[in-house]
Structures are given as C-alpha cells and as structure tokens.
Design an enzyme around this catalytic site. Sequence first.
Site, PDB file in Angstrom:
ATOM      1  CG  ASP A  13       0.399   5.844  -0.491  1.00  0.00           C
ATOM      2  OD1 ASP A  13       1.469   4.967  -0.985  1.00  0.00           O
ATOM      3  OD2 ASP A  13      -0.641   5.399  -0.045  1.00  0.00           O
ATOM      4  CG  HIS A  42       8.768   3.683  -1.666  1.00  0.00           C
ATOM      5  ND1 HIS A  42       9.962   3.471  -0.781  1.00  0.00           N
ATOM      6  CD2 HIS A  42       7.790   3.722  -0.792  1.00  0.00           C
ATOM      7  CE1 HIS A  42       9.458   3.965   0.507  1.00  0.00           C
ATOM      8  NE2 HIS A  42       8.253   4.087   0.573  1.00  0.00           N
TER       9      HIS A  42
HETATM   10  P1  IMP Z   1      -1.003  -2.573   7.470  1.00  0.00           P
HETATM   11  O1  IMP Z   1       0.338  -1.855   7.501  1.00  0.00           O
HETATM   12  O2  IMP Z   1      -1.000  -3.624   6.560  1.00  0.00           O
HETATM   13  O3  IMP Z   1      -1.084  -3.282   8.662  1.00  0.00           O
HETATM   14  O4  IMP Z   1      -2.217  -1.681   7.267  1.00  0.00           O
HETATM   15  C1  IMP Z   1      -2.406  -0.726   8.194  1.00  0.00           C
HETATM   16  C2  IMP Z   1      -3.104   0.438   7.721  1.00  0.00           C
HETATM   17  O5  IMP Z   1      -1.824   1.319   7.147  1.00  0.00           O
HETATM   18  C3  IMP Z   1      -3.948   0.495   6.633  1.00  0.00           C
HETATM   19  O6  IMP Z   1      -4.788   1.611   6.780  1.00  0.00           O
HETATM   20  C4  IMP Z   1      -3.117   0.649   5.378  1.00  0.00           C
HETATM   21  O7  IMP Z   1      -4.081   0.951   4.370  1.00  0.00           O
HETATM   22  C5  IMP Z   1      -2.071   1.596   5.776  1.00  0.00           C
HETATM   23  N1  IMP Z   1      -0.917   1.310   5.119  1.00  0.00           N
HETATM   24  C6  IMP Z   1       0.041   0.259   5.164  1.00  0.00           C
HETATM   25  N2  IMP Z   1       1.093   0.684   4.519  1.00  0.00           N
HETATM   26  C7  IMP Z   1       0.828   1.540   3.693  1.00  0.00           C
HETATM   27  C8  IMP Z   1       1.503   2.202   2.618  1.00  0.00           C
HETATM   28  O8  IMP Z   1       2.777   2.168   2.290  1.00  0.00           O
HETATM   29  N3  IMP Z   1       0.756   3.254   2.261  1.00  0.00           N
HETATM   30  C9  IMP Z   1      -0.177   3.979   2.537  1.00  0.00           C
HETATM   31  N4  IMP Z   1      -1.010   3.300   3.653  1.00  0.00           N
HETATM   32  C10 IMP Z   1      -0.249   2.194   4.285  1.00  0.00           C
HETATM   33 MG    MG Z   2       3.031   4.134  -1.391  1.00  0.00          MG
END
Ligand code: IMP
Ligand code: MG
Length: 332
Positions: A13, A42
Amino acid sequence: MPCTVIVGAFWGDEGKGKIISYLALKDNVDYCVRTGSVNAAHTVWTKGKKYALHMVPAGFVNPKCRLFIAAGANVHVAKFFEEVELTKVHKRISIDNNASIIEEKHSAQDKASAFNKGLGTTGWGVGPALEERARRTAKLAKDLPELKPYVLDTVTEINQGIDQGKNVLLEGTQGFMLSLYFGTYPYVTGRDTGASAIASEAGVGPTRVNDVLIVYKSFITRVGTGPLPGEITKEEAQKRGWFEISAGTGRDRRSAPFDFDLAKKTAKINGATQSAVTKLDCIYPKCQGERRFDELPIEAKQFIKEIETQTGIPVTLIGTGPDALDIVDRRK
Ligand code: IMP
Ligand code: MG
C-alpha cells in the site's frame, strides 16, 4: 525504462498503483506485467474515477499498453473477468499459460485456519493456493476453457518486447517487508515480494532489467498483525492526517512514521536505482496537487533530500495527490 521493476518498500500500500499509472501515461509504457495475486489491491485514480485493481495491471490507464499476468502469478478467475469488464481491456490483456489458479476452496482454507487468522491474512487464500502449486496439484491457466481466449506464452512475448526495445514495466505487488524470505516472518505473505522475485515471476532474467524503482510512502502502514516499529495509535494517525483504510479488505491500516533505516535497507536489498515517494501531501498539506519541486515547502524538500542522502539513490517521482498525474517528476 526500458525494463523497469516497481517494488514496494514497506508492508504494501505504498501507492505503487498510482506510480505505475503515471508512468504508463507519461512514458508510453508498451507492456505492463502484473505479478502476485488477488490479495493485493492497486488503487488507480484516473479521469475522476477510482479503481482498486486485484488482477488487471495498473498500466491499463494507457489504452495503448498491452497487459500481461505473469507466469508466476496466481489468477482469481471471477475477479479477472470482473475487472476486464470494468476496465474494458478484453483485446489487450493476456494471462501466461503457466499462471496458477486460486480457487474458492483456497479462500475457505485460509479463513478456516486459526494460524492464518492470527497472521491477519487477507482471506483470499493466496497461501493455500501457493501451497497447492508447490505440491504440483494446482490448476494452471491453460487448463481452463473459459480462459482460452486470454492464455498466451507471455514469457516469450515479454522477452521479445525487451529485445525490440519496448518500454516494459514489471508491476510488483505488496511490499518488501511482507516477503516470505526477507520480511517479518511468520507475519508475511506466501511469496517473495522483492524485485528479483518480480522479475522471476515475469520470466525476465536479472541482466535484462534496467531499473528498479522502489516506492516509499511518506509514512508507513501495515494491515494484519506483526511488528511495526514506531507504530502510533489510530487517534494519533487521524490527527496527523494519514489514517487509512485498506483498499483490498476495508480493514484499518496501522501506521508509523517514515523509517530511514528501513528505507535504506530495502533500497539496498532490492538493488533500487531510483525511488518514488508517495503521499507527500498527507504530511505536508501545502504540497497538495503540486507538480514542481521548487514550489514545495522547505520542510518537504528537506524530507526528500534526507531520503536521497540516506538511501543513496535519487527520488525521481513524488506523489502530491490521488490522481495519476498529481506528481512532481524530477526526471526531466
Ligand atoms: P496474505 O497475503 O493474505 O496471506 O496475508 C499475509 C499478510 O500480508 C497479512 O498481514 C496481510 O494483511 C498482508 N497483505 C497481503 N497482501 C497485502 C497487500 O496487498 N497490501 C498490504 N498488506 C497485504
Ligand atoms: Mg494495496
């Protein structure tokens, strides 16, 4: 340009969508390649309209840009079709033959796992989908008849594009501190999110990458659990004007001030050659919509110069508002 990797410096982000959309419009990017999966959203603002893209590359804003979903990516079919419809990119988007498919069952497994809940995953099921890929039982894009019109050997196509001198953007997702290898394990995502991994997912060898552009936000945010050095309270973040809600999951984003040591470290490990700093207007409201460096307030200029001194690379792009074109472009 010509082959540039865009990588997020922190926990995602950082505003990669905005930077990519700006470059797509300004630099006549020919190809934009999306890596990663549906967990990453995005945000792109263009012509007064906001898009939170989970599958379609942010370069879609340029109608001449060809769009690819990488071989190493993980495709959510319903989301893909929804966004293709929304952005009207039917004729210019392709998915690699070997991209794997993320299914409903993966999301159910993700949500049912107490351990994953403790990590605060997004619940899309990316971890379980990648586990299945590693077990060699995942479905691939080439296995699904409904994807047939979109499936292509994108790796050959992208490499031929590089041979021809086309401008190619490799769009990273999430942030370096969520990397499975280099992040705050186990509070990380299911893949490496670094610049080398982005090139690897796209099928582009390291010697063919000309630039690595690392994206910093003027403050740091994190969703989900895990360490966040310097974290401030939600109330304090609201007072400072930088409290955010996640584009992907609607959760509150935790936040902390900019961390120069972390910025320096992530620039080094990603081999960054230049950086972008987004949301400068959130910490210095006088910067709102500004497009000239000279016009920025002195404290804002000092902040940018300090980032350059500490990281040893130039800050080439500075975000001063939500629109794709709200940028100070110092490359000129
Ligand atoms: P997962 O990728 O859904 O397995 O989540 C694992 C960790 O990565 C968690 O803390 C999510 O909040 C974080 N996370 C996954 N994708 C994003 C993203 O696109 N932006 C911010 N945090 C993310
Ligand atoms: Mg994002």
